[in-house]
Design a protein around this motif. Structure first.
Motif, PDB file in Angstrom:
ATOM      1  N   ASP A  40      59.353  61.042  40.965  1.00  0.00           N
ATOM      2  CA  ASP A  40      60.866  61.452  41.965  1.00  0.00           C
ATOM      3  C   ASP A  40      61.530  62.887  41.838  1.00  0.00           C
ATOM      4  OD1 ASP A  40      64.275  60.338  41.853  1.00  0.00           O
ATOM      5  OD2 ASP A  40      63.195  61.818  43.191  1.00  0.00           O
ATOM      6  N   PRO A  41      61.129  63.792  43.053  1.00  0.00           N
ATOM      7  CA  PRO A  41      61.184  65.148  42.346  1.00  0.00           C
ATOM      8  C   PRO A  41      62.762  65.649  41.692  1.00  0.00           C
ATOM      9  CG  PRO A  41      61.368  64.372  45.090  1.00  0.00           C
ATOM     10  CD  PRO A  41      60.554  63.646  43.820  1.00  0.00           C
ATOM     11  N   LEU A  42      63.406  64.034  42.104  1.00  0.00           N
ATOM     12  CA  LEU A  42      64.807  64.777  41.546  1.00  0.00           C
ATOM     13  C   LEU A  42      65.393  63.632  40.827  1.00  0.00           C
ATOM     14  CD1 LEU A  42      67.011  64.741  45.251  1.00  0.00           C
ATOM     15  CD2 LEU A  42      66.285  66.518  43.840  1.00  0.00           C
ATOM     16  N   ARG A  78      58.263  65.882  52.424  1.00  0.00           N
ATOM     17  CA  ARG A  78      56.883  65.957  51.654  1.00  0.00           C
ATOM     18  C   ARG A  78      56.847  66.944  51.062  1.00  0.00           C
ATOM     19  NH1 ARG A  78      55.105  61.350  54.583  1.00  0.00           N
ATOM     20  NH2 ARG A  78      54.945  59.452  54.097  1.00  0.00           N
ATOM     21  N   GLY A 109      47.118  55.472  54.049  1.00  0.00           N
ATOM     22  CA  GLY A 109      46.543  55.558  52.348  1.00  0.00           C
ATOM     23  C   GLY A 109      45.466  56.253  51.532  1.00  0.00           C
TER      24      GLY A 109
END
Lengths: 290, 139
Positions: A40-42, A78, A109
């Motif tokens: 999770d980038p945050l 992304r 995927g």
């Protein structure tokens, strides 16, 4: 075009939670690669990665879902995730693939091959340039293994990759296992293939293992690295002798995780192949083929 | 040379056809593709999807025992891989689909709850919860 290669050096490994302890214990790693989609980038810092970073191990951010070869527009979220993670861990480089992963709004995927046509090349050039503009650090693109190929190719893979890198200034993440897998399934010589690539454009390399089933070699990342791939590592490292340090080489393992001893032996064998072009067979028995 | 709109459209269509064929249950190759290679690739792709979801949901898979593969195949044929959340989201949707047919075992239920504490459903699949659902205070 003579920008210095991003500094991804030494022995590396794909960071996976299942391997976190073994990775933490390994004292000779130059870098690890984190899979952007797993984070999770945050969210909070990944403490194991932060500890690696604090002791000088580089963290490269690797994406698998950007779909640079795809006709659908690149996703801002992304790109944002890649950018934020690279900033968070002070990555020297972000890497993705010469592939598409979705079409007609449906996800596969997995990394699908692009046609080696002029139009497909133009699409990749456009997408790579757009990605480069959005990312804070240089971008490397990886060659993939594929059991299928589009018909009516207009150029060879080395020609396609060379022109792509030349037009965009992107770096190459050279996947030696993917070259090996394709060479086995299509019957070409991997060294001849590698000799046609612009090796001065390589930022770092991947190795991994695979398995043959019913006459088809599958790049599984779930089996030991074959001796033939270690030979390609030795060849690769040998090409940089006398030219300064070779690009880093890392192990990718995603499934059927080995014991700590097996993993250590495999990393040591890769390091040995890099160091003096010598293939050292692991002293610990490989995990079973099958 | 830049890509014309027509060329981009053509590529989009051929990629859409490629993906549709690769995901189809019958595994039939589109024209001009080698059928044996295609079959191997399509099978490998389906196996990867199943194994990845199973790895993310070990309690659920264990609770289904021998039935997992059959049930998963039925689910996967009718539900595409979600765009957001990867194998965890895929398995989550599988768990929800299963629950509409039958109850989950206690262990599988607990596994589902722990995933729900850390993630929330969204249109594309699953995304991380930014604010914790549960805080544990030390007394």
């Amino acid at each position: 075009m003579n920008a210095a290669s991003p500094k991804v050096r030494g022995l590396g490994i794909g960071w996976r939670p299942e391997l976190a302890l073994d990775i933490e214990r390994r004292s000779d790693l130059g870098f690890v690669e984190m899979l952007a989609e797993d984070f999770d980038p945050l969210g909070d810092d990944c403490l194991p990665l932060r500890r690696l970073r604090n002791r000088g191990v580089q963290v490269v951010v690797h994406g698998v879902s950007l779909s640079l070869g795809g006709a659908e527009p690149l996703s801002a979220s992304r790109l944002d995730r890649l950018a934020r993670l690279a900033e968070r861990y002070a990555s020297p480089l972000i890497s993705e693939h010469v592939a598409f992963v979705r079409g007609g709004g449906r996800e596969t995927g997995h990394l699908m091959p692009v046609p080696r046509t002029r139009d497909s090349l133009e699409l990749l050039v456009a997408n790579i340039r757009e990605a480069q503009a959005a990312l804070p650090v240089p971008l490397a693109v990886e060659n993939i293994a594929s059991l299928v190929e589009w018909p009516d190719a207009e150029m060879t893979e080395p020609q396609f990759l060379t022109e792509l890198l030349d037009r965009t200034g992107a770096w190459l993440l050279l996947d030696l296992e993917n070259v090996y897998a394709n060479s086995r399934n299509r019957g070409f010589d991997p060294i001849e293939f590698l000799e046609q690539l612009p090796l001065e454009r390589v930022a770092y390399a991947h190795v991994a293992g695979g398995v043959e089933r019913s006459g088809v070699y599958h790049d599984t990342h779930a089996h030991a690295v074959p001796p033939a791939v270690l030979e390609l590592v030795a060849w690769f490292a040998g090409r940089y002798l006398g030219q300064g340090t070779a690009p880093g080489v890392m192990l990718e393992r995603d499934d059927r995780f080995p014991s700590s001893e097996q993993l250590d032996a495999e990393l040591t064998a890769i390091a040995a192949a890099m160091a003096d072009g010598r293939v050292v067979s692991s002293e610990v028995p490989h995990d079973a083929v099958g | 040379m830049t890509l014309s709109a027509e060329s981009r459209e053509r590529l989009a269509r051929s990629q859409a056809e490629f993906v549709a064929a690769m995901l189809a249950v019958d595994g039939r190759a589109p024209e001009s593709f080698d059928p044996t290679h295609w079959q191997a690739a399509a099978t490998a792709l389906a196996t990867k999807r199943r194994r990845s979801a199973a790895r993310a949901w070990p309690a659920l898979v264990e609770s289904l025992g021998d039935e997992f593969e059959r049930l998963w195949t039925e689910f996967a044929a009718a539900h595409d891989l979600p765009a957001s959340g990867g194998p965890l989201a895929d398995g989550f949707l599988f768990a929800k689909w299963l629950m509409s047919h039958r109850p989950l075992s206690d262990k599988a239920r607990r596994e589902l709850i722990s995933v729900e504490l850390q993630h929330q459903p969204c249109a594309e699949g699953l995304k991380p919860r930014r604010r914790p659902t549960v805080r544990v205070a030390r007394l």
